[in-house]
Design a protein around this motif. Structure first.
Motif, PDB file in Angstrom:
ATOM      1  N   ARG A 162       0.862   7.311  47.959  1.00 49.07           N
ATOM      2  CA  ARG A 162       0.407   7.569  46.721  1.00 49.07           C
ATOM      3  C   ARG A 162       0.790   8.076  46.028  1.00 49.07           C
ATOM      4  O   ARG A 162       1.724   9.879  46.469  1.00 49.07           O
ATOM      5  CB  ARG A 162      -0.960   8.081  47.776  1.00 49.07           C
ATOM      6  N   GLU A 168      -7.511  18.706  41.592  1.00 51.69           N
ATOM      7  CA  GLU A 168      -8.200  19.247  43.390  1.00 51.69           C
ATOM      8  C   GLU A 168      -9.176  18.084  43.292  1.00 51.69           C
ATOM      9  O   GLU A 168      -9.536  16.903  44.384  1.00 51.69           O
ATOM     10  CB  GLU A 168      -8.830  20.440  43.670  1.00 51.69           C
ATOM     11  N   GLY A 217      -7.942  14.125  43.853  1.00 47.98           N
ATOM     12  CA  GLY A 217      -6.709  14.111  44.519  1.00 47.98           C
ATOM     13  C   GLY A 217      -5.451  14.422  45.387  1.00 47.98           C
ATOM     14  O   GLY A 217      -5.088  13.442  45.456  1.00 47.98           O
ATOM     15  N   LYS A 224      -4.172  16.750  46.310  1.00 45.60           N
ATOM     16  CA  LYS A 224      -3.740  17.134  47.492  1.00 45.60           C
ATOM     17  C   LYS A 224      -3.395  16.161  48.796  1.00 45.60           C
ATOM     18  O   LYS A 224      -2.753  16.521  49.169  1.00 45.60           O
ATOM     19  CB  LYS A 224      -4.975  18.409  48.351  1.00 45.60           C
ATOM     20  N   GLU A 225      -4.369  15.500  48.626  1.00 50.41           N
ATOM     21  CA  GLU A 225      -4.309  14.047  49.762  1.00 50.41           C
ATOM     22  C   GLU A 225      -2.704  13.117  48.775  1.00 50.41           C
ATOM     23  O   GLU A 225      -2.034  11.772  49.975  1.00 50.41           O
ATOM     24  CB  GLU A 225      -5.577  12.718  49.338  1.00 50.41           C
ATOM     25  N   CYS A 226      -1.896  12.817  47.487  1.00 47.58           N
ATOM     26  CA  CYS A 226      -1.019  12.523  47.298  1.00 47.58           C
ATOM     27  C   CYS A 226       0.098  12.800  48.241  1.00 47.58           C
ATOM     28  O   CYS A 226       0.281  13.942  48.235  1.00 47.58           O
ATOM     29  CB  CYS A 226      -0.977  12.548  45.708  1.00 47.58           C
ATOM     30  N   ASP A 227       0.829  11.429  48.120  1.00 50.20           N
ATOM     31  CA  ASP A 227       1.963  12.929  48.878  1.00 50.20           C
ATOM     32  C   ASP A 227       3.491  12.694  47.573  1.00 50.20           C
ATOM     33  O   ASP A 227       4.235  13.237  47.723  1.00 50.20           O
ATOM     34  CB  ASP A 227       2.973  10.573  49.409  1.00 50.20           C
ATOM     35  N   VAL A 241       1.135  19.864  47.995  1.00 51.92           N
ATOM     36  CA  VAL A 241       1.810  17.745  48.208  1.00 51.92           C
ATOM     37  C   VAL A 241       3.001  18.336  48.260  1.00 51.92           C
ATOM     38  O   VAL A 241       3.890  19.251  47.967  1.00 51.92           O
ATOM     39  CB  VAL A 241       1.378  17.871  46.866  1.00 51.92           C
TER      40      VAL A 241
END
Length: 452
Positions: free
Chosen positions: A231, A289, A292, A294-297, A321
């Motif tokens: 991601r 934030e 998303g 923070k949820e990404c690679d 990140v």
């Protein structure tokens, strides 16, 4: 050799800097007199104020006795017309054009024939491809390929916990457990071409030569834990984002683009139906934030302003990140990224400069010129690939009996598809490809220039 550069923008200035440093006779054309004054003073080149697509302006710039024209204005159509008009005035001229519009990408071969183009370049496409390669191996800050993609020079950062911290280079092969050679180290803003006694320490940026098929093994044995990127968030919806999103989607990676301009968002949604387009300000931490990050690679900052890109990358780094990539347009911004230690930095001008310099050298030297040229170590070193032929000196002699110039390193020998990280017993023969690394102040135009 005389070179005319049409366009004094970022690309034109970068090329003027690189080519003037090599002693070429340069003339820069632009309609902005103030910009030309800066270029003339900074790089000691001739300038002509006017329309670069007009024959009168081209004649004034000396196009009729020039060897190469580089059309690097912001407009593709002006670049094409400039090349066509120039070739009309000088049939022996080599013409190089900057072509950026994605709509022209599929017809480049036809354009080259119609407009007598010797070479075209697309900074945004090249930048996107470079970033996608960085994302492929998250443990590396940069990657440059040679020998038909079989060998690479990769950049690693040494931190306090790294297995490289405190390691003598002579002991590196035993730690990496694969074929490697350190060809340059950047420490405190200076580049070193170290010998086996050199000891690495935290904060060093290390440039390692290794076969492409052993990169995963190199990361594993150095204890660099990497996870495949799945991601990615792109901050900014310009041309680089468009090209990069297409690259990443082909690799099966989920992409979301954050762009402030609503009209650009609608256009991107049409061009990239399988990419999530978000209208918002990526320089606002709350936006990152909320969407998303923070949820990404990985987060890649690709706006048109270096300052904004650095701020976005700092936000992404603070959010935890894993991989952050920053596009910068000014060379001085590269050193800022390195000091902040927030990830990889990519400079489109540096990438294009290497390709154009290689072509110019090949025109100047009809034999023995470099096949590829890459600037590495923040511009403090250069990696070039040469083909050994019947004119090459010292063929068949062991390297221990050959004296190379100071600040010149033979990093790899490619022979019939096999790769050798050289030692004193190694030698090269007709048909071999050599990877040569030099300090930036040592210009190697032909292979025989490496010998003392």
């Amino acid at each position: 050799m005389k070179i005319v550069i049409a366009g004094g923008g970022k690309i034109g200035r970068s090329l003027a800097r690189l080519l003037s440093a090599e002693g070429y006779d340069l003339t820069v054309i632009d309609i902005n007199a103030e910009m030309l004054g800066y270029i003339e003073e900074k790089y000691d080149v001739m300038t002509v104020n006017g329309n670069c697509a007009a024959m009168a302006t081209l004649r004034e710039a000396g196009i009729e006795d020039a060897d190469i024209l580089i059309a690097a204005t912001m407009l593709d159509e002006v670049n094409l017309l400039c090349c066509l008009a120039s070739h009309t005035l000088n049939k022996n001229l080599h013409t190089i054009a900057r072509i950026r519009n994605p709509e022209y990408y599929d017809q480049l071969y036809e354009l080259r024939d119609a407009f007598n183009l010797s070479m075209t370049f697309n900074p945004e496409f090249k930048t996107a491809r470079d970033i996608s390669r960085i994302l492929e191996y998250p443990g590396f800050l940069k990657r440059e390929t040679f020998a038909k993609d079989r060998v690479e020079i990769v950049e690693l950062m040494v931190d306090e916990q790294s297995k490289l911290n405190g390691l003598r280079l002579i002991d590196l092969p035993g730690t990496a457990k694969c074929r490697v050679l350190v060809c340059a180290v950047v420490r405190d803003g200076s580049a070193f071409m170290p010998d086996g006694s050199f000891v690495l320490k935290a904060g060093d940026r290390v440039y390692v030569t290794a076969p492409t098929n052993e990169l995963t093994l190199l990361l594993k044995n150095l204890g660099i834990i990497t996870k495949r990127v799945s991601r990615v968030m792109l901050a900014g919806g310009g041309r680089v984002s468009y090209y990069l999103a297409k690259h990443l989607r082909k690799a099966g990676i989920t992409v979301r683009i954050v762009e402030k301009d609503p009209d650009r968002c609608l256009r991107l949604a049409e061009l990239l139906p399988d990419v999530e387009i978000i209208q918002g300000d990526a320089t606002n931490q709350n936006t990152l934030e909320r969407e998303g990050a923070k949820e990404c690679d990985a987060v890649v900052s690709l706006t048109g302003l270096d300052e904004m890109n650095i701020i976005i990358s700092l936000f992404a780094h603070d959010l935890g990140v894993r991989q952050v990539v920053t596009k910068v347009g000014r060379p001085e911004s590269l050193s800022i990224i390195e000091r902040l230690k927030i990830g990889s930095a990519v400079n489109p001008q540096e990438l294009i400069g290497s390709s154009v310099v290689r072509y110019v050298r090949s025109v100047k030297n009809q034999s023995g010129a470099a096949i590829t040229v890459h600037s590495i170590a923040s511009g403090l070193a250069e990696a070039s690939e040469f083909l050994v032929d019947s004119t090459t000196l010292n063929r068949g002699r062991p390297l221990r009996d050959i004296q190379l110039k100071k600040n010149v390193l033979l990093a790899c020998i490619s022979r019939h598809g096999s790769l050798e990280i050289p030692n004193g017993n190694s030698s090269f023969e007709d048909g071999d490809t050599l990877l040569i690394v030099t300090a930036s102040n040592t210009v190697i135009e032909r292979l025989n220039d490496i010998f003392e």
